[in-house]
Design an enzyme around this catalytic site. Structure first.
Site, mmCIF file in Angstrom:
data_model
loop_
_atom_site.group_PDB
_atom_site.id
_atom_site.type_symbol
_atom_site.label_atom_id
_atom_site.label_comp_id
_atom_site.label_asym_id
_atom_site.label_seq_id
_atom_site.Cartn_x
_atom_site.Cartn_y
_atom_site.Cartn_z
ATOM 1 N N LYS A 175 27.271 93.890 21.501
ATOM 2 C CA LYS A 175 28.257 94.196 22.549
ATOM 3 C C LYS A 175 29.485 93.284 22.526
ATOM 4 C CE LYS A 175 25.277 96.559 25.758
ATOM 5 N NZ LYS A 175 24.491 96.560 26.977
ATOM 6 N N ASN A 179 30.436 98.586 25.476
ATOM 7 C CA ASN A 179 29.220 99.376 25.252
ATOM 8 C C ASN A 179 29.554 100.826 24.925
ATOM 9 O OD1 ASN A 179 29.970 100.242 27.876
ATOM 10 N ND2 ASN A 179 27.855 100.899 28.231
ATOM 11 N N ASP A 219 28.992 99.400 31.460
ATOM 12 C CA ASP A 219 27.815 98.650 31.927
ATOM 13 C C ASP A 219 27.989 98.133 33.359
ATOM 14 O OD1 ASP A 219 26.060 98.840 29.823
ATOM 15 O OD2 ASP A 219 26.740 97.013 28.831
ATOM 16 N N GLY A 234 20.025 85.272 31.171
ATOM 17 C CA GLY A 234 20.682 85.859 30.006
ATOM 18 C C GLY A 234 22.166 85.554 30.024
ATOM 19 N N ALA A 235 22.752 85.493 28.845
ATOM 20 C CA ALA A 235 24.178 85.153 28.757
ATOM 21 C C ALA A 235 24.868 85.941 27.644
ATOM 22 C CB ALA A 235 24.340 83.650 28.539
ATOM 23 N N ARG A 292 18.285 80.762 27.318
ATOM 24 C CA ARG A 292 17.619 79.990 26.273
ATOM 25 C C ARG A 292 18.611 79.029 25.601
ATOM 26 N NH1 ARG A 292 15.291 83.644 21.553
ATOM 27 N NH2 ARG A 292 17.514 84.126 21.449
ATOM 28 N N ILE A 333 17.152 94.746 33.644
ATOM 29 C CA ILE A 333 17.914 95.778 32.929
ATOM 30 C C ILE A 333 17.138 96.325 31.731
ATOM 31 C CG2 ILE A 333 20.095 94.757 33.724
ATOM 32 C CD1 ILE A 333 20.716 94.207 30.729
ATOM 33 N N TYR A 360 14.489 98.661 30.252
ATOM 34 C CA TYR A 360 13.929 99.886 30.817
ATOM 35 C C TYR A 360 12.719 100.417 30.056
ATOM 36 C CZ TYR A 360 16.793 102.043 27.180
ATOM 37 O OH TYR A 360 17.367 102.390 25.984
HETATM 38 P P1 ATR Z 1 23.699 91.947 24.696
HETATM 39 O O1 ATR Z 1 25.082 91.785 24.185
HETATM 40 O O2 ATR Z 1 23.253 93.368 24.636
HETATM 41 O O3 ATR Z 1 23.503 91.344 26.046
HETATM 42 P P2 ATR Z 1 22.959 89.630 23.211
HETATM 43 O O4 ATR Z 1 24.382 89.195 23.286
HETATM 44 O O5 ATR Z 1 22.244 89.494 21.915
HETATM 45 O O6 ATR Z 1 22.808 91.138 23.640
HETATM 46 O O7 ATR Z 1 22.166 88.844 24.344
HETATM 47 C C1 ATR Z 1 20.786 88.869 24.433
HETATM 48 C C2 ATR Z 1 20.321 87.905 25.526
HETATM 49 O O8 ATR Z 1 18.882 87.854 25.490
HETATM 50 C C3 ATR Z 1 20.780 86.464 25.334
HETATM 51 O O9 ATR Z 1 20.908 85.860 26.615
HETATM 52 C C4 ATR Z 1 19.606 85.833 24.562
HETATM 53 O O10 ATR Z 1 19.487 84.436 24.696
HETATM 54 P P3 ATR Z 1 20.291 83.459 23.691
HETATM 55 O O11 ATR Z 1 21.691 83.379 24.199
HETATM 56 O O12 ATR Z 1 19.565 82.168 23.782
HETATM 57 O O13 ATR Z 1 20.198 84.086 22.320
HETATM 58 C C5 ATR Z 1 18.459 86.511 25.266
HETATM 59 N N1 ATR Z 1 17.231 86.527 24.466
HETATM 60 C C6 ATR Z 1 16.930 87.340 23.425
HETATM 61 N N2 ATR Z 1 15.687 87.085 22.952
HETATM 62 C C7 ATR Z 1 15.180 86.075 23.720
HETATM 63 C C8 ATR Z 1 13.941 85.356 23.756
HETATM 64 N N3 ATR Z 1 12.956 85.645 22.888
HETATM 65 N N4 ATR Z 1 13.768 84.407 24.692
HETATM 66 C C9 ATR Z 1 14.751 84.112 25.580
HETATM 67 N N5 ATR Z 1 15.958 84.757 25.617
HETATM 68 C C10 ATR Z 1 16.170 85.713 24.698
#
Ligand code: ATR
Length: 273
Positions: A66, A87, A102, A126-127, A151, A217, A219
């Site tokens: 994204k 998106n 979104d 999440g970020a 994370r 989010i 689903y």
């Molecule tokens: P999107 O753009 O669709 O939101 P993304 O940018 O890859 O997808 O973000 C995925 C989110 O899920 C991030 O916050 C990621 O944490 P990191 O910034 O540390 O990568 C989080 N995420 C994915 N797998 C994870 C896991 N196994 N444990 C904890 N957080 C996870």
């Protein structure tokens, strides 16, 4: 000529977007089709070239592209620019225009429940790109504070700065502490992919109460581990499929210029679970 649309991401085999968009095309009798296309992280440039070659009419973008997708856009809608993530993309003869549905899709089920966001505190887990859209949505609804639990701290710090730039207080929590403080927040939102097709929970739910609103989010499954456990604690639940439907209806409108058939899409979606 039949127009083709797609969703790109990885993993993509869980995606219900093909089912709901194809149902909508069928319901309205529009000559279009929608496919899922797996593009692994790092292969986006190649994937976009491939989509252009097959003259894709438009596509949705999901985890993990994204934010990265922004680089490949020739034109950017206002909402999309503010959020910094896309998106929904329209392909005009090789020129790509990005949108973001979104944010409004996320807020849909909150508004449907008449929940007031003003001055409330949000724990956002999440970020990534989805989290950015959610921050903009909550900023628009004038929440008081957003705590970001992620994370990777650097990514959270970036999002905190972003929230501040929108006039919202924001701070950081690590994932393990987020479970301890969750009970202090009106909203607890999972914007990570944790819980997708598994029984993992992004944070501990031990402090969640009947006054908490838990919005996941993810689903698939409908009842994620986070939702299942939060329900036991008496929390109000907002499901990932509700956001999926909200954003999908808006993407459909952008692509076809037609009002998306809500019932047909909802029935198809819920029938798939
Ligand atoms: P999107 O753009 O669709 O939101 P993304 O940018 O890859 O997808 O973000 C995925 C989110 O899920 C991030 O916050 C990621 O944490 P990191 O910034 O540390 O990568 C989080 N995420 C994915 N797998 C994870 C896991 N196994 N444990 C904890 N957080 C996870």
């Amino acid at each position: 000529m039949t127009k083709t649309y797609a969703v790109i991401g990885d993993p993509i085999d869980h995606s219900l977007s093909p089912a709901i968009h194809n149902a909508a095309f069928g319901f309205l009798g529009i000559d279009c089709t929608y496919i899922a296309y797996r593009i692994p992280k790092g292969e986006l440039a190649y994937g976009i070239e491939a989509l252009k070659k097959i003259q894709i009419s438009g596509f949705n973008v999901t985890i993990p592209h994204k934010v990265d997708m922004m680089k490949f856009l020739d034109e950017i809608d206002e909402n999309c620019k503010t959020i910094g993530a896309t998106n929904t993309v329209v392909n005009n003869n090789g020129s790509l225009k990005g949108y973001n549905t979104d944010m409004d899709g996320f807020l849909d089920p909150v508004k449907k429940r008449n929940i007031d966001c003003k001055d409330s505190d949000v724990l956002l887990v999440g970020a990534g790109g989805a989290a950015r859209a959610i921050v903009v949505g909550f900023a628009k609804e004038k929440v008081r504070k957003i705590t970001i639990a992620n994370r990777t701290k650097e990514r959270a710090d970036e999002l905190i700065k972003f929230a501040n730039s929108l006039g919202v207080q924001s701070d950081y929590s690590d994932l393990s502490n987020a479970g301890n403080i969750a009970g202090k927040y009106k909203f607890i939102v999972n914007a990570t992919s944790v819980g997708l097709k598994g029984n993992a929970c992004p944070i501990s739910t031990r402090s969640i109460t009947k006054d908490s609103i838990v919005y996941d989010i993810v689903y698939m499954p409908v009842e994620t581990e986070l939702i299942e456990q939060s329900k036991k604690q008496g929390a109000t639940i907002i499901y990932g499929w509700e956001m999926l439907l909200g954003q999908a209806m808006r993407s459909f409108g952008i692509w076809t210029g037609r009002e998306a058939p809500y019932q047909a899409m909802k029935l198809t979606l819920l029938g798939r679970f």
